[in-house]
Design an enzyme around this catalytic site. Structure first.
Site, PDB file in Angstrom:
ATOM      1  N   CYS A 205       0.787  -1.238   0.000  1.00 35.26           N
ATOM      2  CA  CYS A 205       0.000   0.000   0.000  1.00 35.26           C
ATOM      3  C   CYS A 205       0.822   1.293   0.000  1.00 35.26           C
ATOM      4  O   CYS A 205       0.643   2.153  -0.875  1.00 35.26           O
ATOM      5  CB  CYS A 205      -0.996  -0.013   1.153  1.00 35.26           C
ATOM      6  SG  CYS A 205      -0.257   0.010   2.807  1.00 35.26           S
ATOM      7  N   HIS A 255     -10.053  14.373   9.246  1.00 34.18           N
ATOM      8  CA  HIS A 255     -10.519  13.003   9.445  1.00 34.18           C
ATOM      9  C   HIS A 255     -11.851  12.798   8.727  1.00 34.18           C
ATOM     10  O   HIS A 255     -12.789  13.570   8.937  1.00 34.18           O
ATOM     11  CB  HIS A 255     -10.720  12.708  10.935  1.00 34.18           C
ATOM     12  CG  HIS A 255      -9.468  12.364  11.671  1.00 34.18           C
ATOM     13  ND1 HIS A 255      -8.482  13.275  11.926  1.00 34.18           N
ATOM     14  CD2 HIS A 255      -9.049  11.180  12.206  1.00 34.18           C
ATOM     15  CE1 HIS A 255      -7.503  12.692  12.601  1.00 34.18           C
ATOM     16  NE2 HIS A 255      -7.816  11.414  12.768  1.00 34.18           N
TER      17      HIS A 255
END
Length: 270
Positions: A205, A255
């Site tokens: 990733c 977030h």
């Protein structure tokens, strides 16, 4: 006896590393750097920041705030995620890249894939976004072109397996008071021995993120992408202490999702 799948083998390996990772939480190094004080400019010792939640000066945002090329770091509650976070001493375990149109690209066990942001938000417990301050629209297009050219290609299982012992040995380089240049040289030296020569057509990733940015002519670091884990990407943010030398710190965007305890921390501040 049937041969176990790569995913099952990885899960067993990460489980076996959990105890060692727990010990490192107590004994592991914490990278430091001499930084100027925000108000006086006087030199002061900065420590690597492992905190990651809206209650720590952050904010919750909606996906429409994202821009193509934004880096997405996540953590879930599964065994693989917990094992990676313990070994890397980080609150994140996965990295993806935002492509626009509510889609993200990521390297997972099944290979390079593109999926919706909604699907990611449904799977992950924590999702936080960062942005390179110099990324242009043209470079974002080149990143998306790189992703499209690699969609469906195989996952770098060997690179992830080698990350585990490397993540443990590199702790020696990240002890407090080790100068940044020495730390960078030390980590790269251990990586040269531990990681060896790898293939450049398979990615895990965070390696995928580094290679995508390199393809756009905007490398995040000159270090080998195979030594970078999601926690390293996190520490490339502004105000933190990166483990290896970087070209420019990433800006915190916000977030998109926080674990229940993180949301509670934000609510207590209101």
């Amino acid at each position: 006896m049937p041969k176990p799948s790569p995913q099952a083998a990885m899960a067993r390996f990460l489980s076996s590393m959990t105890v060692l990772g727990t010990l490192l939480l107590a004994l592991g190094g914490c990278a430091t750097a001499i930084k100027p004080h925000a108000e006086t400019g006087a030199p002061m010792l900065g420590f690597q920041n492992k905190a990651l939640h809206p209650g720590n000066g952050g904010e919750l945002i909606a996906p429409d705030v994202l821009m193509p090329g934004d880096i997405i770091l996540t953590a879930e509650n599964g065994l693989n995620s917990v094992g990676i976070r313990l070994i890397t001493l980080s609150p994140v375990s996965h990295a993806a890249i935002y492509m626009g149109n509510q889609q993200i690209a990521e390297a997972v066990g099944s290979g390079i894939r593109i999926r919706s942001m909604d699907a990611m938000l449904g799977d992950e417990a924590t999702v936080v976004a960062f942005r390179h301050p110099d990324l242009t629209a043209g470079q974002a297009v080149r990143i998306n072109t790189f992703v499209a050219g690699h969609e469906g290609k195989k996952y770098n299982y060997l690179g992830v397996m080698l990350q585990a012992p490397f993540a443990l040995e590199r702790r020696l380089c990240e002890l407090p008071l080790v100068p940044s240049l020495v730390r960078d040289f030390c980590i790269r030296g251990i990586a040269a021995v531990q990681l060896g020569l790898g293939r450049n057509d398979q990615f895990f990733c965070s390696q995928f993120i580094l290679e995508a940015y390199r393809s756009a002519g905007l490398p995040l670091t000159d270090a080998d992408p195979r030594l970078i884990n999601p926690g390293d990407l996190l520490h490339m943010r502004e105000g933190d202490v990166p483990s290896i030398m970087i070209h420019k710190p990433l800006k915190y965007v916000g977030h998109l999702k926080a674990a229940p305890l993180m949301v509670a921390a934000e609510q207590l501040r209101q």
